[in-house]
Design a protein around this motif. Sequence first.
Motif, mmCIF file in Angstrom:
data_model
loop_
_atom_site.group_PDB
_atom_site.id
_atom_site.type_symbol
_atom_site.label_atom_id
_atom_site.label_comp_id
_atom_site.label_asym_id
_atom_site.label_seq_id
_atom_site.Cartn_x
_atom_site.Cartn_y
_atom_site.Cartn_z
ATOM 1 N N TYR A 49 0.724 -1.258 -0.018
ATOM 2 C CA TYR A 49 0.090 -0.180 0.051
ATOM 3 C C TYR A 49 0.803 1.379 -0.086
ATOM 4 O O TYR A 49 0.255 2.332 0.050
ATOM 5 C CB TYR A 49 -0.715 -0.073 1.197
ATOM 6 C CG TYR A 49 -2.034 -0.869 1.199
ATOM 7 C CD1 TYR A 49 -2.357 -1.720 0.144
ATOM 8 C CD2 TYR A 49 -2.628 -1.320 2.420
ATOM 9 C CE1 TYR A 49 -3.573 -2.587 -0.059
ATOM 10 C CE2 TYR A 49 -3.655 -2.006 2.388
ATOM 11 C CZ TYR A 49 -3.982 -2.922 1.302
ATOM 12 O OH TYR A 49 -5.160 -3.882 1.389
ATOM 13 N N GLN A 50 2.084 1.113 0.064
ATOM 14 C CA GLN A 50 2.996 2.297 -0.077
ATOM 15 C C GLN A 50 2.826 3.079 -1.554
ATOM 16 O O GLN A 50 2.545 2.291 -2.511
ATOM 17 C CB GLN A 50 4.540 2.019 0.359
ATOM 18 C CG GLN A 50 4.719 1.685 1.765
ATOM 19 C CD GLN A 50 4.377 2.747 2.667
ATOM 20 O OE1 GLN A 50 4.759 4.032 2.716
ATOM 21 N NE2 GLN A 50 3.136 2.468 3.470
ATOM 22 N N THR A 51 2.847 4.481 -1.466
ATOM 23 C CA THR A 51 2.982 4.844 -2.820
ATOM 24 C C THR A 51 4.126 4.472 -3.656
ATOM 25 O O THR A 51 5.059 4.005 -3.475
ATOM 26 C CB THR A 51 2.944 6.397 -2.598
ATOM 27 O OG1 THR A 51 4.354 6.783 -1.798
ATOM 28 C CG2 THR A 51 1.822 7.183 -1.818
ATOM 29 N N CYS A 259 -5.906 2.393 -2.435
ATOM 30 C CA CYS A 259 -5.489 2.897 -3.842
ATOM 31 C C CYS A 259 -4.346 2.773 -4.241
ATOM 32 O O CYS A 259 -4.140 2.207 -5.677
ATOM 33 C CB CYS A 259 -5.414 4.314 -3.546
ATOM 34 S SG CYS A 259 -6.963 5.362 -3.424
ATOM 35 N N SER A 260 -3.214 3.053 -3.512
ATOM 36 C CA SER A 260 -1.786 2.738 -4.040
ATOM 37 C C SER A 260 -1.533 1.379 -4.527
ATOM 38 O O SER A 260 -0.632 1.201 -5.435
ATOM 39 C CB SER A 260 -0.735 2.848 -2.937
ATOM 40 O OG SER A 260 -0.781 4.351 -2.627
ATOM 41 N N ASP A 263 -2.007 1.536 -8.262
ATOM 42 C CA ASP A 263 -0.704 2.427 -9.095
ATOM 43 C C ASP A 263 0.564 1.423 -9.184
ATOM 44 O O ASP A 263 1.208 1.391 -10.248
ATOM 45 C CB ASP A 263 -0.351 3.374 -8.148
ATOM 46 C CG ASP A 263 -1.297 4.379 -8.155
ATOM 47 O OD1 ASP A 263 -2.061 4.628 -9.023
ATOM 48 O OD2 ASP A 263 -1.693 5.240 -7.205
ATOM 49 N N ASN A 264 0.983 0.673 -7.860
ATOM 50 C CA ASN A 264 1.932 -0.024 -7.888
ATOM 51 C C ASN A 264 2.202 -1.150 -8.983
ATOM 52 O O ASN A 264 2.968 -1.679 -9.637
ATOM 53 C CB ASN A 264 2.479 -0.828 -6.585
ATOM 54 C CG ASN A 264 2.631 0.500 -5.578
ATOM 55 O OD1 ASN A 264 3.226 1.397 -5.990
ATOM 56 N ND2 ASN A 264 2.387 0.544 -4.346
ATOM 57 N N CYS A 278 -11.139 5.171 -5.106
ATOM 58 C CA CYS A 278 -9.924 5.483 -4.463
ATOM 59 C C CYS A 278 -10.225 5.368 -2.874
ATOM 60 O O CYS A 278 -10.798 6.544 -2.418
ATOM 61 C CB CYS A 278 -9.288 6.735 -4.819
ATOM 62 S SG CYS A 278 -7.443 6.665 -4.244
ATOM 63 N N LYS A 285 -0.245 6.261 4.590
ATOM 64 C CA LYS A 285 -0.065 7.432 3.835
ATOM 65 C C LYS A 285 0.790 8.383 4.817
ATOM 66 O O LYS A 285 1.475 9.338 4.255
ATOM 67 C CB LYS A 285 -1.462 8.111 3.343
ATOM 68 C CG LYS A 285 -1.628 7.889 1.855
ATOM 69 C CD LYS A 285 -1.696 6.378 1.378
ATOM 70 C CE LYS A 285 -0.850 5.966 0.556
ATOM 71 N NZ LYS A 285 -1.302 4.809 -0.140
#
Length: 324
Positions: A49-51, A259-260, A263-264, A278, A285
């Motif tokens: 879950y990290q950006t 969310c992240s 993206d990842n 999202c 976060k």
Amino acid sequence: MTAIAPASQLYERVKSVILPAEWSEFAPDVDAINHLKREKNAVILAHNYQTPEIFHGVADIVGDSLALAREAMKVDTDVIVLAGVHFMAETAKLLNPAKRVLIPDLRAGCSLAESITAEDVRLLRQRWPGVPIVTYVNTSAAVKAESDICCTSGNAKKIVESLGVPKVIMLPDEYLAQNIARETNVEIITWAGHCEVHERFSAADVRQLRAGHPGVVVLAHPECPPEVVAEADFAGSTAAMADYVTREQPGRVVLMTECSMSDNIAALNPGIDFVRPCNLCPHMKRVTLPKIRRALETMQHEVTIDPAVAEGARRAVEHMLAVR
Ligand code: 13P
Ligand code: SF4
């Protein structure tokens, strides 16, 4: 010794999810962190879950809670920076106590960990004598210390069934427990804790997403309410969802989770259309590149565990890791 990749080169990995202008903001911290890791003999373990700038820019090891626990045990550097939430850092410290474990923001908590205390677990044991207590890793070390065994979303069914008993208590995530109860004959007594990110998804959301995005494949984390999991095409831990997308290469997918994650995975699978409802985890976060940099510069915040609970908590986590 391998050369440290400059941020300009690392941008290749994230160019489909981070704009060049955003990356130029991140680049000085990415470069500084990657040099500090070498200087301080540190590794960064990052949760899914990290950006993306953390996940793809500075992390050495990424994964779900189970993978991070297993990997933390094997770390041979002096320092572990846990880019994730507090219970993950505690688990790393339990499993590799000789290392200095740092968390970039001490306030990175978890609504599930907050939902139960060690005293609650002691009272449950009195209420259900002889019934084993299976505790999700998303809990404090003090709660783990009162438990028989831990589990993660990636191994919960296996752990419940490994005990060979007709009934268990499963703490503290009510929805995870209910989702597992549907897959096993073991009776499960639940606790009313919830993940503040996943509890917000509903079955109506899934139906709306399917109507608005024809052909979308729906993946759900088992911390979602059972009616969401029932409507999904697949449910699994964050790592299981990432593996599913990589393996199956759905044309269009939605991840009912933080969310992240999208993206990842999207950064590695630019051909897949990710629909993104999202829901952010405010705890995850709290960890940012500047805070990771600061953690390495100042060697703070160090995670310590009360010796009075460390042994019991370690036993419960190691019991989990011993189940194959
Ligand atoms: P996993 O990565 O183990 O599936 O856990 C999800 C989660 O909510 C961690 O906070
Ligand atoms: Fe806790 Fe949910 Fe955030 Fe995970 S996503 S850290 S379970 S609040």
